[in-house]
Design an enzyme around this catalytic site. Structure first.
Site, mmCIF file in Angstrom:
data_model
loop_
_atom_site.group_PDB
_atom_site.id
_atom_site.type_symbol
_atom_site.label_atom_id
_atom_site.label_comp_id
_atom_site.label_asym_id
_atom_site.label_seq_id
_atom_site.Cartn_x
_atom_site.Cartn_y
_atom_site.Cartn_z
ATOM 1 N N GLY A 1 0.834 -1.199 0.000
ATOM 2 C CA GLY A 1 0.000 0.000 0.000
ATOM 3 C C GLY A 1 0.868 1.247 0.000
ATOM 4 N N ARG B 1 -19.495 13.482 13.067
ATOM 5 C CA ARG B 1 -20.100 12.844 11.896
ATOM 6 C C ARG B 1 -21.209 11.868 12.237
ATOM 7 N NH1 ARG B 1 -14.505 11.929 8.443
ATOM 8 N NH2 ARG B 1 -14.284 14.129 7.972
ATOM 9 N N GLY C 1 -0.545 4.591 0.260
ATOM 10 C CA GLY C 1 -1.273 5.784 0.689
ATOM 11 C C GLY C 1 -0.430 6.546 1.699
ATOM 12 N N LEU C 2 -1.086 7.371 2.494
ATOM 13 C CA LEU C 2 -0.314 8.185 3.442
ATOM 14 C C LEU C 2 0.517 7.323 4.374
ATOM 15 C CD1 LEU C 2 -2.799 11.038 4.360
ATOM 16 C CD2 LEU C 2 -0.782 11.150 2.916
ATOM 17 N N ALA C 3 -0.071 6.264 4.929
ATOM 18 C CA ALA C 3 0.676 5.441 5.876
ATOM 19 C C ALA C 3 1.769 4.643 5.163
ATOM 20 C CB ALA C 3 -0.273 4.504 6.622
ATOM 21 N N GLY C 4 1.406 3.947 4.091
ATOM 22 C CA GLY C 4 2.361 3.087 3.399
ATOM 23 C C GLY C 4 3.435 3.868 2.669
ATOM 24 N N LEU D 1 -5.894 11.626 8.105
ATOM 25 C CA LEU D 1 -4.613 12.001 7.497
ATOM 26 C C LEU D 1 -3.547 12.063 8.577
ATOM 27 C CD1 LEU D 1 -5.767 14.774 4.991
ATOM 28 C CD2 LEU D 1 -5.761 12.316 4.743
#
Lengths: 647, 252
Positions: free
Chosen positions: A50, A340, A52-55, A451
């Site tokens: 992955g 939310r 994304g932000l983490a990966g 994020l």
């Protein structure tokens, strides 16, 4: 014994978490970890799945540290991971506004916002690191919004009363991801990271009880390859697509996580899903995904429906005193900025009362008329211009002139693979970062915190904690033809062959859509025992039909998008069942999990701390077999559980 | 709506490829263009035919995956709109629509409408970043950035890397993509130390990847779904000139 006859096993304990004063726990953990000698780092192989932000952040940072990293993504470029679509912003306790913000307040807000179902130690660490993240991203050249003096601008977000959200127009996720992506590409160039694009992880390789590699499929040629390493990081995102319609990208899936779960990783709180209040309503059966309208819009937009039942006048024809600004009415102190879960449920309530708007009656207005009158159209345009344009492209309506119509949609999953304070799963050597783990948001995530968590895990936590495992574990070389490796490859090939050979009469999408309907109806915004029991009957039936009647055209040795989807939907058909069981067993309401049987007199969620102050981590025992529940007890030493009130 | 589609079909990189006619009888104007292809694909699968392969992911215009040339225009007829956000209300009942992949030497077709855009990643690898390791950043407010610079930087950083600019360019040039990254980083104080090194290495990599040169037709900016302004190419040329002829590139 049926699936719902689960048993309760031994508690699961987070052995990595330090005790003592919460302010110094992370500091002490960092000092406590064993370090990998710089000269040895390049001999250590780490797989990161992955981007994304983490990966992306983890792969780049591990590469910078000198590890030998192999990174995978299913997209054609790591820059396209779905973090890119996050709109609103990223929280950080910088207190640049001098409005009373602090690490402790961000910690407090997040524990409370998560309805007291997250681990205090993790959340405090997240709040501490939030400040470093902003520094890091600014240094990378992320073009955050700025004020005329050249300093960073912030805005407020749901569930909090300070202005701590940093943003880049409505495209914060894009800009942060490009920062991480560029850092990753820099390491690819430097030779510390090997990147495999258009590759999908289909199996975890375990040797002697430890994660030692993965089996991946090249999505262009169909080639199945094995990749061995000393540790594996899953940063594979959330599982919202189990609902078919969600704000996730079409490719988002649970397969990597589910394969790991089947091999022993506990899956925690799967029923904790976030339904986002501000999405564009569904328009027809052909609909393939839902589009979010950033929560930041609730800063200036006012949510309302007509007071009168069946009032079908155009919104502009409905006079002020015949409108019900229901969030402002019910929650005067937070108004349109309630968290939310609360905003979503309130919208559902007015729609259930048949006061919903739009052609389907499943929608409420988000009205900017007041903001435009107060600030002027150019100011509103500068803040939200791209979101307004997107809305108009999709609906054909101009939100500057007529109020937006919005409705809740599945957006994020707080549940995920269970990890300890070091982000290590119950499989030694397998770490889980970002949305894929369960750790920081409890039963409800606050806006602009995803994020923050992704980057905190990827840039700052995992690169430190993974070293402790690597330095303190002796890992013998795994032969490429070791029986465990061949077995994993065999399992992948067999599954692909089976999917291709069924040759039934229904497409993969038709099964996915049906599963989505079951999940939305019975495991969506409101859950009941009766409904969940029904879903637990329907899902296994659907799964049986899938394995007997799905039609997957083509072969495994080519680019075959139907085959990719089939594997993912097969896993969703198992996950969905676990989610319903988790929702059934948790007879309380908390955060995004609303059990109709557990509510206060005025219809708010009623938590049951006496019986449910734990994270529920499930152990797999076989497809359709009753799983084992392991509880991690949650202790609140700092933020004492109260009935969450936003009134 | 009834729509006639003529779609490029190509089994793999070596196959010659051809346009194939399809009809969709039950399109609705609320569908996105990709949802139209979804509907067609469902029918093809049930009829035992190979569905049309196409790249897509977020379906909200930001990931940059989708890449179809519709009636000769990358991303189709609606301005500032990716294919996934293009809705059928932009078309008329009975229309015949041509659907093709990006066409450019540096973007070989993988299958049907899917192309290989890895050359874009190589351009970024050549210098499309600020060389800062995790953990070494100073306090964010120690470097103020004038709002105008931050805004211009953002407008350029808005690029989604879809490649429509290349598909639109008669020369198959990626100058808009390149200029966007150079402007994003070049407008920020953080991007200054490597500014003139970056422009040279990125341009060299661009040329080596088989992208063509820019002849200022402006077709790229017209096709760009994010409306990246054409002046990022002027910035690219200005920085390149300063780096080379102006001698601003310092080695080592």
């Amino acid at each position: 014994m049926s699936f719902s006859d689960y048993t309760v096993g031994a508690p699961v304990v987070d052995k990595a978490a330090p005790d003592g004063p919460i302010e110094t726990r992370w500091e002490r953990r960092k000092f406590g970890v064993k370090l990998v000698n710089p000269a040895n780092k390049r001999k250590v192989k780490i797989i990161v799945v992955g981007t994304g932000l983490a990966g992306g952040a983890a792969a780049a940072t591990l590469g910078e540290a000198g590890y030998h990293v192999t990174s995978f993504c299913y997209q054609d470029s790591p820059r396209r991971a779905h973090s890119i679509a996050a709109q609103g912003g990223i929280n950080a306790a910088k207190n640049y506004r001098n409005d009373g913000d602090s690490v402790y307040r961000l910690f407090y807000d997040t524990v409370k916002g998560g309805d007291f179902r997250a681990r205090e130690s993790n959340v405090h660490r997240l709040a501490e690191i939030s400040r470093q993240i902003i520094d890091q991203c600014v240094a990378q050249g992320v073009p955050f919004a700025r004020e005329y003096g050249g300093l960073l601008d912030t805005r407020s977000f749901g569930g909090v009363q300070v202005s701590r959200t940093f943003y880049a127009r409505g495209q914060t996720g894009q800009q942060l991801l490009l920062g991480a992506y560029q850092a990753l590409e820099r390491q690819i160039h430097a030779g510390t990271v090997n990147m495999y694009e258009r590759h999908e992880m289909l199996e975890l390789i375990m040797v002697e009880g430890r994660a030692r590699g993965i089996v991946a499929r090249d999505m262009v040629t169909g080639e199945i390859s094995t990749h061995l390493a000393d540790a594996v990081v899953l940063a594979t995102g959330g599982y919202g697509n189990v609902f078919y319609l969600s704000t996730n990208a079409k490719g988002c899936n649970v397969t990597a996580n589910w394969r790991a779960h089947r091999k022993g990783a506990l899956f925690a709180n799967p029923c904790f899903t976030q339904i986002h209040p501000t999405c564009i309503p569904v328009s027809g059966d052909h609909q393939s995904k839902l589009t979010l309208m950033s929560e930041s819009l609730r800063n200036d937009g006012r949510v309302w429906v007509p007071k009168r039942l069946g009032d079908d006048r155009a919104p502009s024809q409905i006079p002020e005193d015949e409108r019900d600004y229901f969030l402002e009415r019910k929650y005067p102190s937070f108004g349109n900025l309630v968290p939310r879960d609360i905003a979503s449920r309130a919208a559902k309530e007015v729609c259930d009362e048949k006061r919903g708007v739009g052609p389907t009656g499943l929608g409420v207005y988000l009205d900017f008329a007041d903001a435009i009158a107060r600030l002027g159209r150019p100011a509103v345009e500068a803040k939200y211009g791209n979101l307004f344009e997107m809305y108009e492209r999709i609906t054909g309506e101009n939100p500057y002139e007529t109020p937006m119509r919005i409705f809740p949609a599945v957006h994020y999953t707080m549940g995920g693979l269970w990890v300890d304070y070091d982000l290590q799963s119950t499989i030694p050597g397998m770490f889980v970062a970002g949305e894929a783990n369960f750790s920081d948001h409890g039963a409800n995530r606050l806006g602009a915190s995803a994020l923050m968590q992704g980057l905190s895990d990827g840039y700052f936590v995992l690169p430190v904690t993974i070293g402790d495992y690597l330095a303190s574990t002796t890992l013998p070389e795994v032969a490429p033809d070791a029986p465990e490796v061949l077995e994993a490859v065999g399992a992948v090939n067999e599954r692909i062959d089976t999917l291709l050979s069924i040759n039934g009469t229904r497409t993969v999408d038709s099964f996915h859509r049906e599963l989505g309907h079951i999940m939305w109806d019975y495991c969506g915004m409101e859950r009941t025992e009766e409904g969940l029991r029904k879903a637990l009957e329907l899902i296994p039936e659907l799964r049986r039909e899938f394995w007997n009647n799905v039609k997957v055209p083509g072969t495994g040795a080519e680019l075959n998008q139907s085959l990719e989807k089939a594997g993912r939907v097969a896993d969703f058909l198992e996950l969905g069942e676990l989610m319903c069981l988790d929702a059934l067993h948790r007879a309380e309401s908390c955060g995004g999990h609303f059990r109709a049987e557990s509510q206060t007199e005025d219809g708010e969620a009623a938590r049951d701390d006496e019986n449910f102050a734990y994270a529920g981590a499930w152990e797999y025992t076989g497809r359709g077999e009753a799983p084992i529940l392991h509880k991690e007890e949650l202790n609140f030493e700092y933020v004492h559980p109260t009935q969450r009130s936003y009134k | 709506m009834k729509l006639n589609l003529r779609v490029w079909r190509q089994n793999d990189q070596v196959d010659k490829g051809r346009m194939v006619d399809y009809t969709v009888d039950d399109a609705s104007e609320d569908m996105s263009f990709l949802e139209l292809i979804d509907v067609l694909n469902e029918k093809l699968i049930l009829a035992g035919q190979d569905p049309i392969a196409f790249d897509h992911d977020c379906r909200e215009g930001i990931c940059g995956s989708c890449s179809m040339v519709i009636d000769g225009q990358p991303h189709g007829p609606q301005k500032a709109t990716t294919v996934c956000q293009l809705h059928m209300r932009q078309f008329n009942d009975g229309d015949t629509i041509n659907v093709e992949p990006w066409r450019a030497g540096a973007f070989p077709v993988v299958k049907d409408l899917v192309v290989d855009r890895s050359a874009f990643d190589k351009i970024i690898q050549a210098g499309g970043y600020v060389s800062v390791n995790t953990g070494s950043a100073p306090e964010a407010h120690s470097t103020p950035v004038p709002k105008a610079a931050a805004d211009r930087s953002f407008a350029a950083a808005n690029c989604i890397g879809c490649g429509a600019c290349v598909a639109a360019c008669p020369n198959g040039s990626a100058s808009l993509f390149l200029g966007a990254k150079l402007t994003h980083l070049g407008e920020m104080p953080q991007g200054q130390p490597e500014r003139y090194e970056r422009v040279v290495t990125m341009v060299d990599t661009h040329d080596a990847a088989g992208f063509g040169g820019c002849t200022n037709t402006g077709a790229c900016a017209t096709a760009c779904p994010k409306e990246i302004p054409l002046d990022v190419i002027s910035q690219l040329n200005k920085d390149y000139l300063a780096a080379t002829v102006g001698g601003k590139r310092r080695k080592g």
